[in-house]
Design an enzyme around this catalytic site. Structure first.
Site, PDB file in Angstrom:
ATOM      1  N   HIS A  47      -6.110  -7.984 -15.692  1.00 48.22           N
ATOM      2  CA  HIS A  47      -5.530  -6.503 -14.982  1.00 48.22           C
ATOM      3  C   HIS A  47      -4.091  -7.040 -14.407  1.00 48.22           C
ATOM      4  O   HIS A  47      -3.769  -8.101 -14.041  1.00 48.22           O
ATOM      5  CB  HIS A  47      -6.453  -6.294 -13.795  1.00 48.22           C
ATOM      6  CG  HIS A  47      -5.990  -4.970 -13.359  1.00 48.22           C
ATOM      7  ND1 HIS A  47      -4.863  -4.605 -12.557  1.00 48.22           N
ATOM      8  CD2 HIS A  47      -6.425  -3.498 -13.337  1.00 48.22           C
ATOM      9  CE1 HIS A  47      -4.631  -3.262 -12.371  1.00 48.22           C
ATOM     10  NE2 HIS A  47      -5.649  -2.730 -12.705  1.00 48.22           N
ATOM     11  N   GLU A 106      -3.290  -0.255 -20.170  1.00 45.43           N
ATOM     12  CA  GLU A 106      -2.551   0.245 -18.741  1.00 45.43           C
ATOM     13  C   GLU A 106      -1.312  -0.322 -18.666  1.00 45.43           C
ATOM     14  O   GLU A 106      -1.136  -1.253 -18.394  1.00 45.43           O
ATOM     15  CB  GLU A 106      -3.594  -0.287 -17.601  1.00 45.43           C
ATOM     16  CG  GLU A 106      -4.852   0.007 -17.395  1.00 45.43           C
ATOM     17  CD  GLU A 106      -5.222  -0.245 -15.886  1.00 45.43           C
ATOM     18  OE1 GLU A 106      -4.942  -1.249 -15.477  1.00 45.43           O
ATOM     19  OE2 GLU A 106      -5.671   0.678 -15.308  1.00 45.43           O
TER      20      GLU A 106
HETATM   21  O1  G3P Z   1      -7.356  -0.288 -13.082  1.00 40.57           O
HETATM   22  C1  G3P Z   1      -7.035   0.953 -13.052  1.00 40.57           C
HETATM   23  C2  G3P Z   1      -5.792   0.960 -12.354  1.00 40.57           C
HETATM   24  O2  G3P Z   1      -4.950  -0.162 -12.374  1.00 40.57           O
HETATM   25  C3  G3P Z   1      -5.151   2.196 -12.463  1.00 40.57           C
HETATM   26  O3  G3P Z   1      -4.382   2.758 -11.393  1.00 40.57           O
HETATM   27  O4  G3P Z   1      -3.815   4.129  -9.439  1.00 40.57           O
HETATM   28  O5  G3P Z   1      -3.131   4.391 -11.605  1.00 40.57           O
HETATM   29  O6  G3P Z   1      -5.289   5.117 -11.467  1.00 40.57           O
HETATM   30  P1  G3P Z   1      -4.110   4.347 -11.153  1.00 40.57           P
END
Ligand code: G3P
Length: 215
Positions: free
Chosen positions: A89, A137
């Site tokens: 992550h 991400e």
């Molecule tokens: O692992 C999911 C996270 O990093 C995403 O965060 O708060 O943008 O949904 P958020």
């Protein structure tokens, strides 16, 4: 499928993590959409034991067994009935060489969701890697309330989905609406990885149900 990353937000401290996991379980049963909480290693066993639901970790370490203090082992997690984990992550990065070494001895049937933050990674060290899931991400969008991976990086999502025809690609970072989920699915994502919009929401149950009904 939705993976809710509890992170270590205060909203998940103590009994609150169990309550939020209970919401994930309730909405999953109601909508028939798989919803998996990715929780702190301090909470996973209690949630697994008390709710009997599938639960993942947010990270595991590279030493799986032996003389290593303070490590979170996927082998030990699996022995306790924990089903899987996020890995790499943006908020808990690992070196590519370490990730490859881990996957060489990965515990059979322990689920892995490898987090990638750029298209470049899919063309370099992550080109031939074989986790069970990939989660794209972009770090800069994590936690955003205005922008999301779906609205800001549609082309990248499409390209990453194409790069991994045999691996379900999830997307996360800034997801905060039905539109974001619908767009992500339309672009070929098989699910979402979400945190703040659910974990820090004053009505996580309603919000989670809205998003689950997009699948
Ligand atoms: O692992 C999911 C996270 O990093 C995403 O965060 O708060 O943008 O949904 P958020």
């Amino acid at each position: 499928m939705i993976v809710v990353n509890f992170k270590i937000y205060e909203e998940t401290f103590g009994d609150k993590s169990l309550e939020l996991a209970r919401i994930c379980q309730e909405i999953s049963r109601k909508t028939k959409i798989k919803i998996i909480p990715a929780v702190s290693a301090l909470d996973a066993l209690r949630i697994r034991t008390e709710l009997g639901m599938e639960v993942w970790l947010q990270n595991v370490d590279e030493v799986f067994e032996g003389a290593k203090s303070g490590a979170v082992s996927p082998l030990q997690a699996q022995s306790l009935g924990i089903s899987g984990t996020l890995i790499n992550h943006s908020e808990n990065r690992k070196k590519p060489g370490t990730i490859k070494k881990m996957f060489k001895n990965w515990p059979k049937d322990f689920k892995s969701m490898l987090c990638l933050s750029s298209l470049g990674q899919t063309e370099s060290w992550a080109k031939n890697i074989k986790p069970e899931f990939i989660a794209y991400e972009p770090k800069s969008l994590i936690g955003s309330k205005e922008k999301s991976v779906a609205t800001e990086k549609p082309e990248v999502i499409k390209k990453i989905v194409e790069k991994y025809p045999k691996i379900p690609v999830f997307v996360g970072a800034g997801i905060h609406s039905v539109k974001d989920v619908e767009m992500s699915l339309k672009l070929g994502a098989k699910g979402i990885l979400i945190s703040s919009y659910i974990v820090k929401n004053k009505n996580p149950k309603e919000r989670l149900e809205e998003l689950a009904r997009c699948f």
